[in-house]
Design an enzyme around this catalytic site. Structure first.
Site, PDB file in Angstrom:
ATOM      1  N   HIS A  45       0.821  -1.208   0.000  1.00  0.00           N
ATOM      2  CA  HIS A  45       0.000   0.000   0.000  1.00  0.00           C
ATOM      3  C   HIS A  45       0.861   1.268   0.000  1.00  0.00           C
ATOM      4  CE1 HIS A  45      -3.949   1.822   0.503  1.00  0.00           C
ATOM      5  NE2 HIS A  45      -3.420   2.654   1.374  1.00  0.00           N
ATOM      6  N   TYR A  48       4.546   0.290  -3.027  1.00  0.00           N
ATOM      7  CA  TYR A  48       4.351  -0.129  -4.423  1.00  0.00           C
ATOM      8  C   TYR A  48       5.451  -1.093  -4.879  1.00  0.00           C
ATOM      9  CZ  TYR A  48       0.902   3.611  -4.593  1.00  0.00           C
ATOM     10  OH  TYR A  48      -0.194   4.396  -4.347  1.00  0.00           O
ATOM     11  N   LYS A  88      -7.061  13.380  -7.992  1.00  0.00           N
ATOM     12  CA  LYS A  88      -6.529  12.057  -7.669  1.00  0.00           C
ATOM     13  C   LYS A  88      -7.678  11.104  -7.390  1.00  0.00           C
ATOM     14  CE  LYS A  88      -3.090   9.854  -4.621  1.00  0.00           C
ATOM     15  NZ  LYS A  88      -2.323  10.019  -3.366  1.00  0.00           N
ATOM     16  N   HIS A  92     -10.563   2.533  -1.137  1.00  0.00           N
ATOM     17  CA  HIS A  92     -10.764   2.186   0.273  1.00  0.00           C
ATOM     18  C   HIS A  92     -11.543   0.880   0.311  1.00  0.00           C
ATOM     19  CE1 HIS A  92     -10.314   4.429   4.292  1.00  0.00           C
ATOM     20  NE2 HIS A  92      -9.153   4.371   3.683  1.00  0.00           N
ATOM     21  N   ASN A  93     -10.986  -0.126  -0.380  1.00  0.00           N
ATOM     22  CA  ASN A  93     -11.705  -1.379  -0.607  1.00  0.00           C
ATOM     23  C   ASN A  93     -11.796  -2.257   0.635  1.00  0.00           C
ATOM     24  OD1 ASN A  93     -11.706  -0.466  -3.257  1.00  0.00           O
ATOM     25  ND2 ASN A  93      -9.949  -1.708  -3.861  1.00  0.00           N
ATOM     26  N   HIS A  94     -10.647  -2.541   1.237  1.00  0.00           N
ATOM     27  CA  HIS A  94     -10.644  -3.463   2.369  1.00  0.00           C
ATOM     28  C   HIS A  94     -11.450  -2.923   3.556  1.00  0.00           C
ATOM     29  CE1 HIS A  94      -7.897  -5.826   0.072  1.00  0.00           C
ATOM     30  NE2 HIS A  94      -7.530  -6.588   1.075  1.00  0.00           N
ATOM     31  N   GLN A 237     -10.566   3.084   9.878  1.00  0.00           N
ATOM     32  CA  GLN A 237     -10.575   4.389  10.511  1.00  0.00           C
ATOM     33  C   GLN A 237     -11.998   4.896  10.725  1.00  0.00           C
ATOM     34  OE1 GLN A 237      -9.402   3.565   7.506  1.00  0.00           O
ATOM     35  NE2 GLN A 237      -7.365   4.377   7.116  1.00  0.00           N
ATOM     36  N   GLU A 309      -3.994   5.489  11.959  1.00  0.00           N
ATOM     37  CA  GLU A 309      -4.474   6.215  10.776  1.00  0.00           C
ATOM     38  C   GLU A 309      -5.726   7.025  11.126  1.00  0.00           C
ATOM     39  OE1 GLU A 309      -4.805   3.590   7.390  1.00  0.00           O
ATOM     40  OE2 GLU A 309      -2.780   2.802   7.685  1.00  0.00           O
ATOM     41  N   ASN A 536      -3.172   5.179  -7.471  1.00  0.00           N
ATOM     42  CA  ASN A 536      -3.198   4.243  -6.362  1.00  0.00           C
ATOM     43  C   ASN A 536      -3.204   2.818  -6.916  1.00  0.00           C
ATOM     44  OD1 ASN A 536      -5.875   3.093  -4.276  1.00  0.00           O
ATOM     45  ND2 ASN A 536      -3.764   3.163  -3.671  1.00  0.00           N
ATOM     46  N   SER A 538      -4.131  -0.954  -5.701  1.00  0.00           N
ATOM     47  CA  SER A 538      -4.797  -1.740  -4.661  1.00  0.00           C
ATOM     48  C   SER A 538      -4.750  -3.206  -5.063  1.00  0.00           C
ATOM     49  CB  SER A 538      -6.245  -1.266  -4.486  1.00  0.00           C
ATOM     50  OG  SER A 538      -6.916  -2.091  -3.555  1.00  0.00           O
TER      51      SER A 538
END
Length: 742
Positions: A45, A48, A88, A92-94, A237, A309, A536, A538
């Protein structure tokens, strides 16, 4: 100091080889806090490490680019007259898979912070969402939570959500995708940077207090979803949009003083990430006193403070002597503003608690482009790929003419095509009064830059079914459609950001998808002259039960519309206007919604695309709009030509329909009306523009066909037969999502 071992490292998501490398960097065994720092900064994350070798091949330069891709919190392009647009997209998948409301809400908060840390005021948001089978109670729960999270956060923060996309497929049953896009405007002499330098300059944390939410969030995002993932719920979060609104105003006011050296959002990996990346970029170090960090809970451990976070926080480095001015700004906005350290010339990060050194690590070795590992992964073509390529249209029996209306109705009401009003009504699209697209729909969102006649034109696009069928061509199509949407709205494509959603990169077949997608993106971006400003990656979007999701390289594209008078909408305007298809109809139903969902036939290649043909089509549409030859434009995409025509009729402000005919008998009727071959646009023109219109098309050597005309009867008439009334089409179109979600 705690003794760490290879086993400790592996529990934190590092490999045995990476643990050895960390020992070599430090010249000793790391303590637990130091190992935790490396674990988040070397996670996929943040670093990369499995993608950067391919990301570097993407085109990243143009005359408008103001910062190097990936060098700052967000991309930045010059839009003229002393203004720049920062934009951008991120995933925020997980978090959304476990706690959809907060997962989606904090995704919105995080992407907006990336924009205003550049000094830009956010003016528009989009989102790209993927869910599983809509009939599943779990999918319905996830979708309700995600949409409410996006709406509640964005509405309270005061930034309009102006568009987006949502698709449903069983491959997303366990692992939904939530990609958030934001764009903002900044004066070019007020741009901020994520850097740190100047020995003795103070380091501040500003905004919310630090809590235990989001600890190891970056590591959580760098592994597969499994039955044990619920244990990672503390890694999700919790957001507060009202705090973020205060932080936005205070941050922009602080940047305007000219006293800031650098600023960075505390997103993934929290204080660890912002201190290390800013220090490495500025080639300096920091001494950070963790006991000075405002916290929500007592007795937080050093690693908890470093890795938290918690949302709505920034790290700021300011010129020495300007502390009182900074403090006064944040006091006015009732936000924490605590000096937690100073800049040093050591190039190291020294973290203290009550004057005891708890971690000492070199900044550069933590970050991408420094000492973070870089891997060349193996990739293998999946066995299914050749099978998909062997599909022949004759394998599907051509439907009789009397079946075509039934198919048309099926597609209009399909969850992947039907109205998104249920979602849109939960978002405030008009806050800020800059959005021009709510009441006059166009293929892309058009947002006015206040105080100017300029407009940004923005779109998010990806048909992951195409990408799964052929990653290279499918990603070319995603870029092409984003550009086509902007052109059909009157804009000029400028640049892209990407959100690359894939499965586990250690699986060679998954990595093959990723490599193909990058190759396709490169080819398309080069032909449209739309460099990649950042984005990003993911990975790990897969579960032990369901396997990987479809490869989903979401494209967020920025375009410019200098004169709002040249805005183009998709709705039919007047009875008697002539309807044309611009572009070539092909005998192609590959990977169409019609083939995939109506016939339930999964194994086919991506639909036809030729990039040169696509570029010529887009240039021609742009010319027609600039010369005011056409009165509507709508690109042919999901559902094919019939769906495109019906959407243009349903969007009309008057009672209008269409009467059209099949203009090619060289292709099957199902391919003609429901095929999804690319590079086609439906336009309407007034009768007096017919000669001028056809001359332009012939001069530019673009295929076209006169389909029929706009009529005053509210009907979808094809070859003399009424397939649907507009009222019935609207009812089918509007009813689908509420049926499952209300």
């Amino acid at each position: 100091m705690e003794i760490t071992t290879t086993e400790t490292a592996q529990k934190l998501g590092l490999t045995a080889e990476e643990f050895i490398k960390i020992e070599e960097i430090l010249g000793r065994t790391p303590n637990f806090t130091e190992l935790s720092i490396f674990s988040v900064m070397w996670s996929e994350h943040c670093s990369y490490k499995n993608s950067i070798v391919w990301l570097k091949t993407l085109p990243k330069k143009s005359d408008r680019m103001l910062v190097e891709a990936g060098e700052e919190n967000a991309g930045l392009v010059d839009i003229g007259d002393g203004l720049a647009c920062s934009f951008k997209i991120e995933s925020h998948n997980h978090p959304s898979a476990l706690e959809p409301y907060q997962g989606a809400a904090t995704g919105v908060g995080g992407i907006n912070r990336d924009i205003f840390t550049m000094g830009a005021r956010p003016i528009a948001q989009l989102n790209s969402l993927r869910f599983g089978n809509i009939t599943s109670p779990k999918t319905q729960w996830l979708m309700r939570g995600v949409v409410k999270g996006i709406g509640d956060y964005g509405n309270a923060f005061g930034i309009p959500t102006v568009g987006g996309e949502v698709y449903f497929d069983e491959c997303y049953n366990v692992n939904p995708l939530v990609n958030a896009f934001s764009a903002g405007i900044v004066e070019t002499d007020k741009i901020a940077s994520a850097t740190s330098f100047g020995v003795g300059n103070p380091v501040y944390i500003v905004g919310s207090a630090t809590g235990k939410d989001g600890i190891h969030g970056a590591s959580f995002a760098s592994k597969d979803i499994s039955d044990d993932s619920i244990k990672d719920l503390p890694a999700v979060q919790v957001g507060d949009p009202f705090q973020e609104k205060l932080l936005l105003e205070a941050t922009l006011e602080a940047i305007a003083t000219g006293h800031l050296i650098g600023i960075q959002d505390m997103g993934a990996a929290g204080i660890t990430c912002s201190t290390s990346e800013m220090s490495a970029k500025g080639e300096h170090g920091m001494k950070i006193y963790l006991d000075k960090v405002p916290t929500r809970q007592k007795n937080m451990q050093p690693f908890e403070i470093l890795l938290s976070e918690s949302q709505e926080r920034m790290l700021i480095v300011i010129k020495k002597g300007k502390e009182a001015e900074l403090q006064a700004i944040f006091d006015k906005w009732d936000l924490n503003c605590a000096q937690i350290g100073v800049v040093t010339d050591s190039k190291r990060l020294e973290y203290y608690v009550n004057d005891e050194l708890v971690a000492d690590v070199p900044a550069d070795d933590l970050v991408l482009g420094g000492g973070a590992p870089v891997y060349h992964r193996e990739y293998t073509e999946p066995a299914y790929y050749k099978e998909f390529q062997q599909f022949q249209i004759d394998e599907i029996e051509e439907p009789e003419d009397e079946k075509l209306p039934e198919i048309a109705k099926f597609l209009i009401g399909h969850p992947n095509i039907a109205s998104r009003r249920w979602i849109a009504e939960q978002y405030d699209s008009m806050v800020g009064t800059a959005n021009t697209s709510t009441n006059e729909p166009s293929d892309a969102a058009i947002v006015n830059v206040k105080g100017t006649n300029k407009n940004i034109v923005i779109s998010v696009d990806c048909n992951s079914r195409y990408v799964n069928a052929d990653p290279e061509k499918g990603t070319m199509i995603a870029v092409s459609e984003a550009a086509r949407n902007i052109v059909c709205s009157g804009g000029e494509p400028v640049a892209i950001t990407n959100c690359l959603n894939f499965g586990n990169p250690y699986i060679p077949e998954v990595y093959w998808h990723f490599v193909g997608a990058i190759k396709g993106m490169k080819a398309a971006c080069e032909i449209f002259k739309t460099p990649v400003t950042g984005g990003n990656v993911s990975f790990y979007n897969q579960s032990s039960d369901e396997g990987p999701v479809f490869p989903t390289p979401t494209i967020g594209m920025l375009g410019l519309l200098e004169d709002i008078k040249l805005k183009m909408t998709l709705d039919f305007k007047n009875e008697g206007d002539i309807i044309y298809q611009v572009g070539t109809t092909r005998n192609d139903i590959s990977s169409s919604e019609y083939l995939y969902s109506y016939h339930k036939y999964k194994a086919s290649p991506a639909p036809f695309l030729d990039l040169e043909e696509e570029a010529n089509l887009q240039n021609t549409i742009s010319e027609l709009i600039k010369n005011k030859v056409i009165v509507s434009a709508h690109d042919v995409s999901d559902g094919g030509l019939f769906v495109t025509l019906t959407e243009s009729a349903m969007a009309a402000s008057k009672d209008l329909g269409f009467s059209v005919k099949t203009t090619s008998h060289k292709v099957r009727k199902d391919a003609f009306w429901f095929g999804e071959s690319q590079s086609r646009v439906v336009v309407s023109i007034s009768k007096d523009k017919k000669e001028e219109f056809e001359t332009v098309l012939k001069t530019n050597k673009v295929d076209f066909s006169e389909l029929g005309s706009v009529v005053s009867e509210k009907v979808c008439q094809v070859d003399g037969n009424i397939w649907l009334s507009i009222d019935d089409a609207k009812e089918e179109f509007e009813a689908t999502l509420p049926k499952y979600l209300n």
